[in-house]
Design a protein around this motif. Sequence first.
Motif, short mmCIF file in Angstrom:
data_model
loop_
_atom_site.label_atom_id
_atom_site.label_comp_id
_atom_site.label_asym_id
_atom_site.label_seq_id
_atom_site.Cartn_x
_atom_site.Cartn_y
_atom_site.Cartn_z
N GLN A 1 12.58 6.89 -23.98
CA GLN A 1 13.50 7.92 -24.45
C GLN A 1 14.25 8.57 -23.29
O GLN A 1 15.47 8.78 -23.36
CB GLN A 1 12.72 8.98 -25.24
N ASP A 2 13.54 8.87 -22.22
CA ASP A 2 14.18 9.47 -21.04
C ASP A 2 15.15 8.49 -20.39
O ASP A 2 16.24 8.88 -19.94
CB ASP A 2 13.11 9.89 -20.02
N LEU B 1 3.33 6.67 -20.17
CA LEU B 1 4.63 7.19 -20.61
C LEU B 1 5.39 6.20 -21.49
O LEU B 1 6.13 6.59 -22.39
CB LEU B 1 5.48 7.58 -19.39
N ILE B 2 5.17 4.91 -21.22
CA ILE B 2 5.80 3.88 -22.06
C ILE B 2 5.11 3.83 -23.43
O ILE B 2 5.76 3.72 -24.47
CB ILE B 2 5.74 2.50 -21.37
N ALA B 3 3.79 3.94 -23.41
CA ALA B 3 3.02 3.84 -24.66
C ALA B 3 3.36 4.96 -25.63
O ALA B 3 3.45 4.73 -26.85
CB ALA B 3 1.52 3.83 -24.35
N ASP B 4 3.56 6.18 -25.12
CA ASP B 4 3.86 7.29 -26.03
C ASP B 4 5.36 7.46 -26.28
O ASP B 4 5.79 8.41 -26.97
CB ASP B 4 3.26 8.61 -25.52
N GLY C 1 15.59 12.89 -14.90
CA GLY C 1 15.64 14.08 -14.04
C GLY C 1 14.89 15.25 -14.64
O GLY C 1 14.15 15.97 -13.95
N PHE C 2 15.08 15.47 -15.93
CA PHE C 2 14.37 16.54 -16.63
C PHE C 2 12.86 16.33 -16.54
O PHE C 2 12.10 17.27 -16.26
CB PHE C 2 14.81 16.57 -18.09
N ARG C 3 12.41 15.08 -16.76
CA ARG C 3 10.97 14.81 -16.73
C ARG C 3 10.40 15.05 -15.34
O ARG C 3 9.28 15.57 -15.18
CB ARG C 3 10.73 13.35 -17.15
N MET C 4 11.15 14.70 -14.30
CA MET C 4 10.69 14.93 -12.93
C MET C 4 10.59 16.41 -12.62
O MET C 4 9.67 16.87 -11.94
CB MET C 4 11.62 14.23 -11.95
#
Length: 265
Positions: free
Chosen positions: A69-70, A61-64, A218-221
């Motif tokens: 961003q989140d 998630l860090i690489a992309d 929160g959205f990603r979760m």
Amino acid sequence: MTQVTALGQAPARTARRAPQRALVLNLIAVAAGLVLWTLLATVGVQGLPTPFEVAARAGELIADGTLPQDMLASLRRVLIGFLLGTLLAIPIGFLMGWYVTARGLLEPYVQFFRTIPPLAIIPLAIVLMGIGEVPKVFVIFLASFLSCVVSTFQGVVDVDKTLINAARVLGAADRTIFLKVVVPASTPFILVGMRVGLGAAWGTLVAAELIAAQEGLGFRMQQAQLYYDLSTIFVGLITIGVLGLLMDRLLLLAERRLTDWQERR
């Protein structure tokens, strides 16, 4: 004389060693938690990702660019809501604590809304404010404000009356008493209220990002929940916890600097 000096140096050495001892205990607790988590994931709870799987997912998630961003989106919402809530709560808390008339007018509303969970305001916020950033920040603001205003109010009310009476006997005006006695004495309460408000802000974040968010932890979760992606959920949880902990440590540092006159254990 030598004995007195030695006695004076002993507490100083103890005070210096206390933070080091606390850090060592913190590291031991983290290590024990990781070991327990690994054991549960390996032989215990079915489907629970291991710390290594969560770390690998965090790396992806860090690489992309998704995780940074989140993080920025959630940090922005929390900081704006928390700062606005705190900036409004402190003067209102002082007004309620110092002026009986203001207390009578404002306290019923504060106590009424304090019993309503901020999450219950979400449907009303959507109807009145739409689905943009405003309702998200408003819900976080409300959680921070209600936590901090009560603590500030209580801090003003609990100021030792002996200090106020002594200042009056010495001829101090109300303005001087307020600035030189009440504000310093209530500062520890205000900072504790800010720490509680910060926790409430992070606790409200996930629900606030239910309001048509397109980015944020929160959205990603919530998106990960739909696909049973536990690793991403854990990444979000740990990131929120780490960010909240770092912000809390900053407030704790400010508390120690501003209230260094206060006796501590």
